[in-house]
Design a protein around this motif. Sequence first.
Motif, PDB file in Angstrom:
ATOM      1  N   GLU A   4     -11.024 -12.352  10.686  1.00  0.00           N
ATOM      2  CA  GLU A   4     -12.178 -11.972   9.852  1.00  0.00           C
ATOM      3  C   GLU A   4     -13.270 -11.392  10.735  1.00  0.00           C
ATOM      4  O   GLU A   4     -13.544 -11.890  11.820  1.00  0.00           O
ATOM      5  CB  GLU A   4     -12.709 -13.192   9.097  1.00  0.00           C
ATOM      6  N   ILE A   5     -13.920 -10.340  10.244  1.00  0.00           N
ATOM      7  CA  ILE A   5     -15.098  -9.767  10.894  1.00  0.00           C
ATOM      8  C   ILE A   5     -16.254  -9.887   9.908  1.00  0.00           C
ATOM      9  O   ILE A   5     -16.288  -9.184   8.894  1.00  0.00           O
ATOM     10  CB  ILE A   5     -14.869  -8.294  11.291  1.00  0.00           C
ATOM     11  N   GLY A   6     -17.169 -10.789  10.189  1.00  0.00           N
ATOM     12  CA  GLY A   6     -18.280 -11.039   9.283  1.00  0.00           C
ATOM     13  C   GLY A   6     -19.554 -10.339   9.719  1.00  0.00           C
ATOM     14  O   GLY A   6     -19.566  -9.514  10.632  1.00  0.00           O
ATOM     15  N   ILE A   7     -20.658 -10.696   9.067  1.00  0.00           N
ATOM     16  CA  ILE A   7     -21.951 -10.087   9.375  1.00  0.00           C
ATOM     17  C   ILE A   7     -22.416 -10.493  10.764  1.00  0.00           C
ATOM     18  O   ILE A   7     -22.890  -9.662  11.550  1.00  0.00           O
ATOM     19  CB  ILE A   7     -23.001 -10.495   8.325  1.00  0.00           C
ATOM     20  N   ASP A   8     -22.272 -11.764  11.098  1.00  0.00           N
ATOM     21  CA  ASP A   8     -22.764 -12.279  12.375  1.00  0.00           C
ATOM     22  C   ASP A   8     -21.656 -12.797  13.284  1.00  0.00           C
ATOM     23  O   ASP A   8     -21.901 -13.045  14.458  1.00  0.00           O
ATOM     24  CB  ASP A   8     -23.759 -13.430  12.144  1.00  0.00           C
TER      25      ASP A   8
ATOM     26  N   TYR B 168     -11.039 -15.519  14.955  1.00  0.00           N
ATOM     27  CA  TYR B 168      -9.746 -15.092  15.481  1.00  0.00           C
ATOM     28  C   TYR B 168      -8.909 -16.300  15.888  1.00  0.00           C
ATOM     29  O   TYR B 168      -9.409 -17.426  16.034  1.00  0.00           O
ATOM     30  CB  TYR B 168      -9.929 -14.166  16.686  1.00  0.00           C
ATOM     31  N   LEU B 169      -7.611 -16.012  16.085  1.00  0.00           N
ATOM     32  CA  LEU B 169      -6.665 -16.988  16.627  1.00  0.00           C
ATOM     33  C   LEU B 169      -6.207 -16.513  17.991  1.00  0.00           C
ATOM     34  O   LEU B 169      -5.989 -15.310  18.188  1.00  0.00           O
ATOM     35  CB  LEU B 169      -5.444 -17.129  15.714  1.00  0.00           C
ATOM     36  N   PRO B 170      -6.085 -17.406  18.965  1.00  0.00           N
ATOM     37  CA  PRO B 170      -5.494 -16.999  20.241  1.00  0.00           C
ATOM     38  C   PRO B 170      -4.094 -16.449  19.988  1.00  0.00           C
ATOM     39  O   PRO B 170      -3.353 -16.973  19.144  1.00  0.00           O
ATOM     40  CB  PRO B 170      -5.464 -18.296  21.053  1.00  0.00           C
TER      41      PRO B 170
ATOM     42  N   PRO C  72      -6.555 -24.027  15.574  1.00  0.00           N
ATOM     43  CA  PRO C  72      -7.752 -23.845  14.742  1.00  0.00           C
ATOM     44  C   PRO C  72      -8.344 -22.456  14.949  1.00  0.00           C
ATOM     45  O   PRO C  72      -8.244 -21.874  16.028  1.00  0.00           O
ATOM     46  CB  PRO C  72      -8.709 -24.935  15.259  1.00  0.00           C
ATOM     47  N   ILE C  73      -8.967 -21.922  13.922  1.00  0.00           N
ATOM     48  CA  ILE C  73      -9.616 -20.610  14.020  1.00  0.00           C
ATOM     49  C   ILE C  73     -10.859 -20.726  14.907  1.00  0.00           C
ATOM     50  O   ILE C  73     -11.661 -21.653  14.771  1.00  0.00           O
ATOM     51  CB  ILE C  73      -9.998 -20.092  12.625  1.00  0.00           C
ATOM     52  N   ILE C  74     -11.015 -19.785  15.812  1.00  0.00           N
ATOM     53  CA  ILE C  74     -12.162 -19.759  16.731  1.00  0.00           C
ATOM     54  C   ILE C  74     -13.201 -18.781  16.183  1.00  0.00           C
ATOM     55  O   ILE C  74     -12.869 -17.673  15.741  1.00  0.00           O
ATOM     56  CB  ILE C  74     -11.723 -19.342  18.139  1.00  0.00           C
TER      57      ILE C  74
END
Length: 281
Positions: A40-44, A48-50, A57-59
């Motif tokens: 996901e690319i959000g506003i702020d 990502y996942l390694p 877990p998502i980082i």
Amino acid sequence: MQTHRIIVLGFFLLLATFTKAQDTLQLVKNAEILVVKVTEIGIDEIKYLPWGANEAPIIVLEKSKVRKIILANGTVINFFSDPLQISETDERAREKTHVIKFQFFSPLYYSLAFGYETVLKKGMNLEGKIGLIGVGLGDGRPNASGVYFKAGPKFWTGKDYYYRGERRSHPLRGAYIKPELIYNHFWQDQTVNTVKKRITYDNLAFNIIFGKQYLLGDILTLDWYFGMGYGYQHSSYKADPNLNSTDYNDLEFEPYAYSHVYLGKNFPMTLTGGLTLGIMF
């Protein structure tokens, strides 16, 4: 032989597919490269996942820390930070935790004052000041000379943040409360009944200071403050009973003590205030 060719071709096709499925993040700091799977690319933020750790877990990474993203399909997304943005200014100033200050209006009050502030720990700094009495603009006081010292811890309050999650912007920015101890020693030449006398004054005060400090870019600080507290003053002047009360009461204590204002023995309250301009390093 034909079977071997099919296996090798299949291997390289699989390798190409595997390689192309990777996303790449290039960080701002040290241009570090991360091989990941962007989710996901959000506003702020960027999530990502390694790479190769689908069960991890998502980082979450702040977008301001990423220079560009290269997606698996070859698409390149560049991020350009605003050099005037507060967060970018604080990022450049992050390693600067010391300030040398100048009491901006002190020369107008016949003294020259400097200060030093350093970060002790999160939410607490230490500040000290020294003033040279008798140095300044204009005619000044009657041949006054001396020195004063101020010192105290700064306790930061309020919320000066720039990221989601209320992350503090910089340890030298924001509103604060400072218990401050003051000592000074000075002397002035006064004429008493046509006789010139040198009168010395010693002052001790404890003030509670309220102020706010701003960052000007990533190099300067601007700090305004005011405070009040209790004080004590000792004068070398000995009242002469042959003089009228106005004459010797004016010399028994000095209301303007350069480092603060002293309201007298009957009401031993002190007042102080000012504005400083500092250079961070």
